[in-house]
Motif scaffolding. Structure first.
Motif, PDB file in Angstrom:
ATOM      1  N   THR A 148     -18.967  16.723  72.836  1.00  0.00           N
ATOM      2  CA  THR A 148     -19.301  15.499  72.113  1.00  0.00           C
ATOM      3  C   THR A 148     -20.349  15.855  71.071  1.00  0.00           C
ATOM      4  O   THR A 148     -21.358  16.480  71.400  1.00  0.00           O
ATOM      5  CB  THR A 148     -19.844  14.414  73.062  1.00  0.00           C
ATOM      6  OG1 THR A 148     -18.798  13.987  73.933  1.00  0.00           O
ATOM      7  CG2 THR A 148     -20.353  13.208  72.280  1.00  0.00           C
ATOM      8  N   ILE A 149     -20.089  15.475  69.827  1.00  0.00           N
ATOM      9  CA  ILE A 149     -21.022  15.741  68.738  1.00  0.00           C
ATOM     10  C   ILE A 149     -21.704  14.430  68.364  1.00  0.00           C
ATOM     11  O   ILE A 149     -21.039  13.434  68.082  1.00  0.00           O
ATOM     12  CB  ILE A 149     -20.312  16.338  67.515  1.00  0.00           C
ATOM     13  CG1 ILE A 149     -19.637  17.670  67.885  1.00  0.00           C
ATOM     14  CG2 ILE A 149     -21.291  16.561  66.365  1.00  0.00           C
ATOM     15  CD1 ILE A 149     -18.859  18.292  66.733  1.00  0.00           C
ATOM     16  N   LEU A 150     -23.041  14.450  68.389  1.00  0.00           N
ATOM     17  CA  LEU A 150     -23.834  13.283  68.016  1.00  0.00           C
ATOM     18  C   LEU A 150     -24.483  13.494  66.651  1.00  0.00           C
ATOM     19  O   LEU A 150     -24.875  14.610  66.309  1.00  0.00           O
ATOM     20  CB  LEU A 150     -24.938  13.033  69.048  1.00  0.00           C
ATOM     21  CG  LEU A 150     -24.535  12.696  70.475  1.00  0.00           C
ATOM     22  CD1 LEU A 150     -25.778  12.519  71.338  1.00  0.00           C
ATOM     23  CD2 LEU A 150     -23.683  11.442  70.520  1.00  0.00           C
ATOM     24  N   ALA A 151     -24.619  12.421  65.923  1.00  0.00           N
ATOM     25  CA  ALA A 151     -25.367  12.430  64.661  1.00  0.00           C
ATOM     26  C   ALA A 151     -25.962  11.046  64.474  1.00  0.00           C
ATOM     27  O   ALA A 151     -25.254  10.038  64.607  1.00  0.00           O
ATOM     28  CB  ALA A 151     -24.472  12.791  63.478  1.00  0.00           C
ATOM     29  N   THR A 152     -27.252  10.997  64.214  1.00  0.00           N
ATOM     30  CA  THR A 152     -27.992   9.733  64.038  1.00  0.00           C
ATOM     31  C   THR A 152     -27.698   8.737  65.162  1.00  0.00           C
ATOM     32  O   THR A 152     -27.505   7.542  64.932  1.00  0.00           O
ATOM     33  CB  THR A 152     -27.693   9.081  62.674  1.00  0.00           C
ATOM     34  OG1 THR A 152     -26.303   8.739  62.577  1.00  0.00           O
ATOM     35  CG2 THR A 152     -28.077  10.008  61.535  1.00  0.00           C
TER      36      THR A 152
ATOM     37  N   ILE B  41     -22.886   4.376  72.212  1.00  0.00           N
ATOM     38  CA  ILE B  41     -22.311   5.638  72.670  1.00  0.00           C
ATOM     39  C   ILE B  41     -21.224   5.409  73.722  1.00  0.00           C
ATOM     40  O   ILE B  41     -21.432   4.700  74.701  1.00  0.00           O
ATOM     41  CB  ILE B  41     -23.403   6.548  73.278  1.00  0.00           C
ATOM     42  CG1 ILE B  41     -24.429   6.939  72.213  1.00  0.00           C
ATOM     43  CG2 ILE B  41     -22.786   7.787  73.913  1.00  0.00           C
ATOM     44  CD1 ILE B  41     -23.884   7.814  71.120  1.00  0.00           C
ATOM     45  N   ASP B  42     -20.064   6.044  73.530  1.00  0.00           N
ATOM     46  CA  ASP B  42     -19.009   6.132  74.537  1.00  0.00           C
ATOM     47  C   ASP B  42     -18.909   7.581  74.980  1.00  0.00           C
ATOM     48  O   ASP B  42     -18.948   8.500  74.150  1.00  0.00           O
ATOM     49  CB  ASP B  42     -17.660   5.691  73.975  1.00  0.00           C
ATOM     50  CG  ASP B  42     -17.609   4.199  73.649  1.00  0.00           C
ATOM     51  OD1 ASP B  42     -18.500   3.459  74.118  1.00  0.00           O
ATOM     52  OD2 ASP B  42     -16.686   3.799  72.922  1.00  0.00           O
ATOM     53  N   LEU B  43     -18.770   7.794  76.296  1.00  0.00           N
ATOM     54  CA  LEU B  43     -18.691   9.166  76.809  1.00  0.00           C
ATOM     55  C   LEU B  43     -17.928   9.171  78.118  1.00  0.00           C
ATOM     56  O   LEU B  43     -18.203   8.368  79.011  1.00  0.00           O
ATOM     57  CB  LEU B  43     -20.105   9.730  77.030  1.00  0.00           C
ATOM     58  CG  LEU B  43     -20.189  11.137  77.643  1.00  0.00           C
ATOM     59  CD1 LEU B  43     -19.624  12.173  76.674  1.00  0.00           C
ATOM     60  CD2 LEU B  43     -21.628  11.469  78.021  1.00  0.00           C
ATOM     61  N   ASP B  44     -16.959  10.076  78.242  1.00  0.00           N
ATOM     62  CA  ASP B  44     -16.246  10.325  79.490  1.00  0.00           C
ATOM     63  C   ASP B  44     -16.406  11.795  79.857  1.00  0.00           C
ATOM     64  O   ASP B  44     -16.174  12.673  79.016  1.00  0.00           O
ATOM     65  CB  ASP B  44     -14.754  10.021  79.352  1.00  0.00           C
ATOM     66  CG  ASP B  44     -14.457   8.534  79.265  1.00  0.00           C
ATOM     67  OD1 ASP B  44     -15.295   7.741  79.725  1.00  0.00           O
ATOM     68  OD2 ASP B  44     -13.390   8.171  78.727  1.00  0.00           O
ATOM     69  N   VAL B  45     -16.808  12.045  81.098  1.00  0.00           N
ATOM     70  CA  VAL B  45     -16.907  13.412  81.603  1.00  0.00           C
ATOM     71  C   VAL B  45     -16.156  13.475  82.926  1.00  0.00           C
ATOM     72  O   VAL B  45     -16.503  12.760  83.871  1.00  0.00           O
ATOM     73  CB  VAL B  45     -18.373  13.850  81.804  1.00  0.00           C
ATOM     74  CG1 VAL B  45     -18.419  15.284  82.339  1.00  0.00           C
ATOM     75  CG2 VAL B  45     -19.154  13.741  80.507  1.00  0.00           C
TER      76      VAL B  45
ATOM     77  N   ARG C 227     -25.110   8.400  67.055  1.00  0.00           N
ATOM     78  CA  ARG C 227     -23.724   7.976  67.207  1.00  0.00           C
ATOM     79  C   ARG C 227     -22.820   9.154  67.531  1.00  0.00           C
ATOM     80  O   ARG C 227     -23.109  10.297  67.162  1.00  0.00           O
ATOM     81  CB  ARG C 227     -23.219   7.307  65.926  1.00  0.00           C
ATOM     82  CG  ARG C 227     -23.895   5.980  65.607  1.00  0.00           C
ATOM     83  CD  ARG C 227     -23.382   5.434  64.293  1.00  0.00           C
ATOM     84  NE  ARG C 227     -23.820   4.063  64.059  1.00  0.00           N
ATOM     85  CZ  ARG C 227     -23.517   3.362  62.983  1.00  0.00           C
ATOM     86  NH1 ARG C 227     -22.782   3.905  62.034  1.00  0.00           N
ATOM     87  NH2 ARG C 227     -23.955   2.131  62.854  1.00  0.00           N
ATOM     88  N   VAL C 228     -21.704   8.876  68.188  1.00  0.00           N
ATOM     89  CA  VAL C 228     -20.694   9.899  68.452  1.00  0.00           C
ATOM     90  C   VAL C 228     -19.822  10.044  67.204  1.00  0.00           C
ATOM     91  O   VAL C 228     -19.211   9.076  66.740  1.00  0.00           O
ATOM     92  CB  VAL C 228     -19.815   9.515  69.657  1.00  0.00           C
ATOM     93  CG1 VAL C 228     -18.663  10.513  69.806  1.00  0.00           C
ATOM     94  CG2 VAL C 228     -20.641   9.475  70.937  1.00  0.00           C
ATOM     95  N   VAL C 229     -19.774  11.265  66.663  1.00  0.00           N
ATOM     96  CA  VAL C 229     -18.906  11.518  65.511  1.00  0.00           C
ATOM     97  C   VAL C 229     -17.662  12.298  65.914  1.00  0.00           C
ATOM     98  O   VAL C 229     -16.700  12.382  65.157  1.00  0.00           O
ATOM     99  CB  VAL C 229     -19.668  12.268  64.395  1.00  0.00           C
ATOM    100  CG1 VAL C 229     -20.770  11.390  63.824  1.00  0.00           C
ATOM    101  CG2 VAL C 229     -20.240  13.595  64.885  1.00  0.00           C
ATOM    102  N   PHE C 230     -17.684  12.858  67.114  1.00  0.00           N
ATOM    103  CA  PHE C 230     -16.479  13.488  67.677  1.00  0.00           C
ATOM    104  C   PHE C 230     -16.672  13.625  69.172  1.00  0.00           C
ATOM    105  O   PHE C 230     -17.762  13.947  69.650  1.00  0.00           O
ATOM    106  CB  PHE C 230     -16.224  14.873  67.078  1.00  0.00           C
ATOM    107  CG  PHE C 230     -15.067  15.585  67.751  1.00  0.00           C
ATOM    108  CD1 PHE C 230     -13.772  15.375  67.330  1.00  0.00           C
ATOM    109  CD2 PHE C 230     -15.277  16.428  68.841  1.00  0.00           C
ATOM    110  CE1 PHE C 230     -12.698  15.991  67.968  1.00  0.00           C
ATOM    111  CE2 PHE C 230     -14.221  17.043  69.485  1.00  0.00           C
ATOM    112  CZ  PHE C 230     -12.924  16.829  69.044  1.00  0.00           C
ATOM    113  N   SER C 231     -15.588  13.413  69.937  1.00  0.00           N
ATOM    114  CA  SER C 231     -15.606  13.698  71.363  1.00  0.00           C
ATOM    115  C   SER C 231     -14.191  14.043  71.793  1.00  0.00           C
ATOM    116  O   SER C 231     -13.260  13.269  71.538  1.00  0.00           O
ATOM    117  CB  SER C 231     -16.122  12.493  72.159  1.00  0.00           C
ATOM    118  OG  SER C 231     -16.339  12.852  73.518  1.00  0.00           O
ATOM    119  N   GLY C 232     -14.038  15.202  72.406  1.00  0.00           N
ATOM    120  CA  GLY C 232     -12.711  15.611  72.841  1.00  0.00           C
ATOM    121  C   GLY C 232     -12.614  17.097  73.046  1.00  0.00           C
ATOM    122  O   GLY C 232     -13.625  17.820  73.007  1.00  0.00           O
TER     123      GLY C 232
END
Length: 341
Positions: free
Chosen positions: A205-209, A25-29, A211-216
């Motif tokens: 951020t959308i997660l599925a299984t 997982i990558d995430l920036d807030v 994993r990140v499938v979209f973030s922005g």
């Protein structure tokens, strides 16, 4: 760490035995941002929120919160507050007593802790001296938010904060979160209420299984999404149908249906084609009374992106595995909830 980021995660992985909770997982807030976290049940949302609150630690990857690298400890840096899987309350105590007990645990005097102020912020002043065993789900959620506000957090982490809220409670909570963001607090919240996320969040951020499938930004999500279905109500449905049928990039989905005395036309189009249709309707002298997506852009993108992550029925391990997991199982909802405790 970028001084404008409250959360920076890179390659975060978390497993529970053979069960994969988070997978790279990558995430920036950013500070002052309300960031939404969405995904199907079991996608890893609760696990990720638990990591941000210091309730668990990642197996691998790098996590920085409020400028502090998070190591192999179960303690989040100061300035982080919130709840996962619902707030913990003492049912035999009143709302005010619950907050006073929490303040005392932190070594603060109840009067100096700002209890009355946070109760007012979340709209619970009138029930401040009622025992919480009689509180509704929405009232408990608001009291959990009040408890988090006692610490004046710089990062607020909330799991389904809109659960059980009536319109008045929802208004209070939205107002509190918007004010906190305006003051520079970063807010990360999960929700199944797409309307709440669209109203509050600048990014999702959308997660599925796991994993990140979209973030922005939401605007980018809408731009990348497939064509949407829109409800169209005009002063002349038959004329609107003819114009829509001739408009490039517009498909008439249904015959007109009647709703509250108005005929509703459903069309499918990308935003540019829809804009051109509106221009044609206006030039033709038709009054445009309603134009709205049948399903919100966020919900449509959520369904589209998460559906793409599901394995085909004939793939080995359907329903339990994930690509690249070496046969490890995807976590269950119960295991996700347990991880957040």
């Amino acid at each position: 760490m970028d001084s404008l980021l409250a959360v920076r995660a890179r390659g975060i992985t978390k497993c529970f035995g053979d069960v994969v909770g988070l997978d790279g997982i990558d995430l920036d807030v950013a500070q002052g941002q309300i960031h939404g976290l969405v995904g199907p049940n079991g996608a890893g949302k609760t696990t990720l929120l638990g990591l941000l609150l210091g309730l668990a630690v990642a197996d691998s990857g790098r996590l920085e919160i409020l400028g502090t690298p998070v190591g192999r400890t179960f303690a989040a840096p100061g300035g982080v507050a919130g709840f996962v899987d619902g707030p913990g309350l003492y049912p035999s105590l009143t709302a005010r007593q619950n907050l006073a007990a929490l303040a005392a645990l932190r070594g603060h005097d109840a009067r100096a802790a700002g209890i009355d102020d946070v109760l007012d912020q979340v709209g619970l002043t009138d029930v401040a001296d009622d025992r919480t065993r009689g509180f509704s789900l929405g009232m408990r959620q608001r009291l959990g938010l009040a408890a988090a506000l006692l610490t004046s957090p710089r990062l607020l982490v909330l799991d389904e904060p809109s659960n059980g809220l009536d319109p008045a409670g929802k208004k209070h909570v939205h107002g509190v979160l918007a004010r906190l963001a305006a003051q520079g607090t970063a807010v990360v919240l999960s929700s199944h209420r797409m309307d709440d996320l669209e109203a509050l969040c600048s990014e999702v951020t959308i997660l599925a299984t796991g994993r990140v499938v979209f973030s922005g930004p939401l605007s980018k999500l809408a731009a990348e999404n497939r064509a949407l279905d829109y409800r169209l109500v005009t002063s002349d449905t038959q004329a609107a149908r003819r114009l829509a049928a001739d408009a490039p990039g517009v498909h008439v989905v249904d015959d007109a249906i009647v709703r509250h005395g108005d005929e509703v036309l459903v069309v499918r189009a990308l935003a540019p084609a829809l804009d051109e249709l509106v221009v044609r309707l206006v030039h033709a002298g038709l009054a445009l009374r309603e134009l709205a997506p049948v399903v919100s852009p966020l919900e449509a993108a959520f369904l589209n992106l998460t559906e793409q992550q599901r394995p085909a029925p004939d793939e080995p391990g359907t329903g339990t595995g994930r690509p690249g997991a070496g046969g490890q199982q995807q976590r269950t909802d119960v295991q996700e909830q347990e991880a957040g405790r």
